[in-house]
Scaffold this motif. Structure first.
Motif, PDB file in Angstrom:
ATOM      1  N   GLU A  83       0.826  -1.210   0.000  1.00 58.45           N
ATOM      2  CA  GLU A  83       0.000   0.000   0.000  1.00 58.45           C
ATOM      3  C   GLU A  83       0.861   1.261   0.000  1.00 58.45           C
ATOM      4  O   GLU A  83       0.535   2.256  -0.663  1.00 58.45           O
TER       5      GLU A  83
ATOM      6  N   PRO B  65      -4.068   4.654  -7.494  1.00 59.26           N
ATOM      7  CA  PRO B  65      -4.419   3.360  -8.111  1.00 59.26           C
ATOM      8  C   PRO B  65      -4.631   3.516  -9.618  1.00 59.26           C
ATOM      9  O   PRO B  65      -5.111   4.552 -10.082  1.00 59.26           O
TER      10      PRO B  65
ATOM     11  N   HIS C 188      -4.005  -2.324  -6.614  1.00 56.47           N
ATOM     12  CA  HIS C 188      -5.042  -1.607  -5.876  1.00 56.47           C
ATOM     13  C   HIS C 188      -6.157  -1.133  -6.806  1.00 56.47           C
ATOM     14  O   HIS C 188      -7.351  -1.213  -6.444  1.00 56.47           O
TER      15      HIS C 188
ATOM     16  N   LEU D  87      -7.671   1.154  -0.506  1.00 57.37           N
ATOM     17  CA  LEU D  87      -8.726   0.228  -0.900  1.00 57.37           C
ATOM     18  C   LEU D  87     -10.077   0.695  -0.378  1.00 57.37           C
ATOM     19  O   LEU D  87     -11.066   0.722  -1.114  1.00 57.37           O
TER      20      LEU D  87
END
Length: 763
Positions: free
Chosen positions: A631, A637, A675, A710
């Motif tokens: 992450e 993303p 992601h 997310l």
């Protein structure tokens, strides 16, 4: 307790009212507040604490003014759940008094601990105050409550302040309605109160010299060191056996935090909340690289106990006045829980000497006992609002409103990040974070927490809930309680927890993106789309299974999940190139070819597989390391056409794994593709099921929802599809919130059983 009379009460009352207040109304200065209002409006009567909360009687002409002010001006720590008013016969009192507390079955609650208030800080650093530099200064608006209380009503004899007899000055303040410490149960001063073992200046000197210091705080001991001293941080890691898991830092004030972190306005508000949680924010380059290795976010907090402020005062050179309290101070400390090897937080002085002597160069205790241990709470701002990663000090035991009365049930959580929940009436009381039940000390803490919560709430459980897994300690304990038992499926409980806190009645649609939970088929689930209705649940979809080579070892060694991903895409020949250091790669490959490994639908293991294929993390030294480091690489993303497939409720990310394994994008590109694909794929999966099921609200739970990218990306994608996503707010989305969901499901099961009994009786 002495009876104190208010002067100036009305001699010609026009009405007498009996007022019952329920909620967090004890230990917050409500009785002296009521006393002041009675004096303001010339009313007679009394106030007292009892098992239900606070009972008032007022008599006089201006009783309506009193009621309005009561609602409008309540003490800052108070929460009023209900006010019942009854007109009664006149008594002709001539004064207003605070009476001794009454006993009886407890229906009230203790408030959570609160950070030192500004008024107390002014006195702490006022050379003319008798509380000058006293590390245990408190008043009715701040200080410890839950962590020092053994029972209710909240009075000094039921707290760890009981051994400290008030001196004449403190007794005078306690009895003086003009004092901020009027009926403050924690009142103490250097003459009569608790004492610290070591002066703050000495503590700072040792920290600056590179020492590791164990300091007794509000809910337990902290281990502290200089966060800018890389050697000290590395030594703390070595001694605590915490190789890479991030530490939190404490800074003097907001200006000081700005030297090391970049909190948003919403994050800064949360950091400054009276609970003073640790808040995860963007790092400006951590004070020492070892604070949060390979992460771009860091846990920060502000001082919340008087001693913390005294440490920063000493570090600033003991300045006079108050300007220094707002100025930037480059003295920043690691402040981490004092729990060697994952054991529970140390709270007892003798225990500290036994368990911390091999870690700390100096142990600083004091003689006020900690009755209930409580770690620092950890939170983040997700989708513009606070979300817990760990709920403990400052928030426990604040209840969660379940919307309606119900039976008293106790829910025992699972195995990791454990909490327990006890319901009373319409409220659910979720315990402080207990942790993983991996050792005897943790199990003792679990038992201790359950006993205390049942005692403080004064309830007798009518039912119990636990996880499906038969081998958890919590499950075995539930079986021994000889109560009606609900075994709640792990991921259904995640969904039920979010539905409960948001007041969703009836069937709820939810997704649980998690590491592990036993399924109905005894399989390793972890990426589940479910419909939960009361105590029943239906699995509507799941992630495509991956092999789980080595079982639990696969969660500690992501390279194994990387091998499972290669098997899923039919490219095991890449293993030697991708994982050349893995000694067992050949054997694992052979077992995968033969289909000998168990399967998992876990989102957590999918993260591990992708991180391993991208070369980001092959072995984990703490839970979630691979996912957190993956992450941390994401700037934004990226969408990737054809990255997933959706068939009959099964969401398959094999195309994405194939791209990462074969095209070898950079780690950052891989993280961003991963992601982006997760967000888009999960949104399509959920939206299709929601439409088929006729739902518009969707609960989003499970430990993977701690991933801010997310969570926020999925929320936005679902809103664009016309859905209303619900995130965990009152409890963590991870297993720390599981007991709340279990409790809600058990209440529903109990209610259904009672209805069946009534129907059978009528028939």
């Amino acid at each position: 307790m002495s009876v104190v009379a208010a002067t100036g009460a009305s001699r010609e009352p026009s009405a007498r009212l009996r007022i019952r207040l329920r909620g967090a109304v004890q230990g917050v200065g409500f009785r002296p507040f009521a006393y002041g209002l009675a004096a303001r409006y010339g009313l007679s009567g009394f106030a007292l604490n009892d098992g239900e909360g606070l009972l008032l009687e007022i008599e006089g002409a201006r009783h309506e003014d009193f009621l309005s002010a009561l609602r409008r001006e309540k003490p800052p720590l108070a929460t009023i759940d209900s006010i019942d008013v009854e007109r009664i016969d006149l008594c002709g009192d001539s004064d207003f008094s605070i009476r001794e507390s009454a006993g009886g079955r407890s229906q009230t609650r203790i408030v959570a601990d609160a950070a030192t208030c500004e008024a107390c800080l002014d006195e702490l650093f006022d050379a003319t105050s008798r509380f000058h530099l006293y590390p245990f200064i408190t008043c009715t608006h701040c200080g410890p409550r839950f962590t020092i209380s053994s029972s209710l009503p909240y009075d000094r004899p039921q707290t760890s302040m009981a051994p400290f007899a008030m001196c004449a000055d403190c007794a005078r303040d306690y009895a003086d309605p003009r004092s901020r410490r009027f009926h403050a149960e924690t009142i103490a001063c250097p003459t009569c109160g608790p004492r610290l073992d070591v002066e703050p200046g000495v503590i700072v000197e040792r920290i600056r010299a590179g020492a590791i210091v164990a300091v007794k705080g509000i809910g337990g001991y902290h281990l502290m060191c200089d966060a800018r001293n890389a050697g000290a941080v590395a030594e703390l890691r070595r001694r605590k056996e915490r190789d890479a898991k991030p530490f939190a830092i404490m800074a003097a004030n907001a200006a000081s935090l700005a030297l090391f972190a970049e909190p948003t306005e919403a994050e800064l508000d949360l950091i400054q909340h009276r609970a003073r949680p640790i808040v995860v924010v963007k790092s400006r380059g951590t004070p020492a690289p070892a604070i949060a290795p390979r992460l771009t976010r860091i846990g920060v907090m502000l001082p919340y106990a008087p001693l913390h402020h005294l440490l920063f005062h000493a570090a600033a050179g003991f300045p006079a006045g108050r300007d220094w309290r707002e100025e930037a101070n480059d003295f920043v400390i690691v402040a981490t829980s004092a729990n060697p090897g994952g054991e529970p937080l140390v709270v007892d002085d003798a225990d500290a000497r036994r368990r911390l002597s091999s870690i700390a160069d100096l142990i600083v205790g004091h003689d006020r006992a900690i009755v209930v241990r409580a770690d620092d709470s950890v939170a983040a701002v997700v989708d513009c609002a606070p979300a817990f990663l760990r709920r403990a000090r400052g928030y426990t035991p604040d209840p969660i409103d379940l919307g309606a009365d119900g039976p008293c049930v106790v829910a025992l959580g699972a195995h990791l990040k454990t909490t327990v929940t006890v319901t009373r009436g319409r409220e659910a009381f979720v315990s402080q974070h207990i942790g993983d039940l991996d050792d005897a000390e943790s199990v003792r803490f679990f038992d201790e927490t359950l006993r205390h919560l049942l005692s403080i709430l004064d309830v007798t459980p009518e039912a119990v809930a636990c996880d499906l897994h038969p081998d958890f300690y919590s499950t075995r304990l539930a079986e021994e309680m000889e109560l009606p038992l609900l075994r709640a499926q792990h991921h259904a409980a995640h969904v039920a927890a979010i539905a409960a806190e948001h007041g969703v009645s009836g069937p709820a649609l939810g997704v649980a993106l998690d590491g592990y939970g036993m399924g109905d088929d005894r399989g390793a689930w972890g990426g589940e789309l479910m419909r939960v209705d009361g105590s029943t649940w239906t699995r509507l979809g799941h992630l495509a299974p991956l092999a789980l080579p080595g079982g639990d070892r696969a969660a500690r060694e992501p390279w194994r999940m990387g091998m499972a991903a290669l098997a899923a895409i039919g490219r095991l020949e890449l293993a030697e190139r991708l994982f050349p250091e893995a000694a067992l790669a050949d054997k694992i490959a052979e077992s995968l070819r033969r289909g000998m490994a168990p399967k998992t639908t876990s989102m957590g293991r999918l993260f591990d597989a992708a991180a391993a294929l991208a070369g980001v993390c092959l072995e984990q030294r703490y839970e979630g390391q691979a996912a957190m480091e993956f992450e941390a690489l994401v700037e934004a993303p990226r969408t990737l056409p054809g990255a997933f497939a959706l068939r009959d409720g099964v969401l398959d990310f094999s195309p994405l794994l194939s791209l990462i394994a074969t095209e070898r994008p950079s780690p950052r590109e891989a993280a961003e593709f991963f992601h982006g694909a997760l967000i888009e794929g999960c949104a399509e999966w959920i939206a299709a099921t929601a439409q088929a099921q006729g739902h518009s609200r969707v609960a989003l739970g499970g430990g993977c929802m701690m991933n801010r990218i997310l969570a926020e990306g999925l929320v936005e994608a679902l809103r664009l599809r016309g859905l209303f996503p619900l995130l965990a707010r009152a409890v963590p989305c991870n297993d720390g919130g599981l007991s709340l969901g279990q409790a809600a499901m058990a209440r529903a099961a109990f209610a259904a059983a009672e209805r069946e009994k009534e129907s059978a009786a009528c028939a």
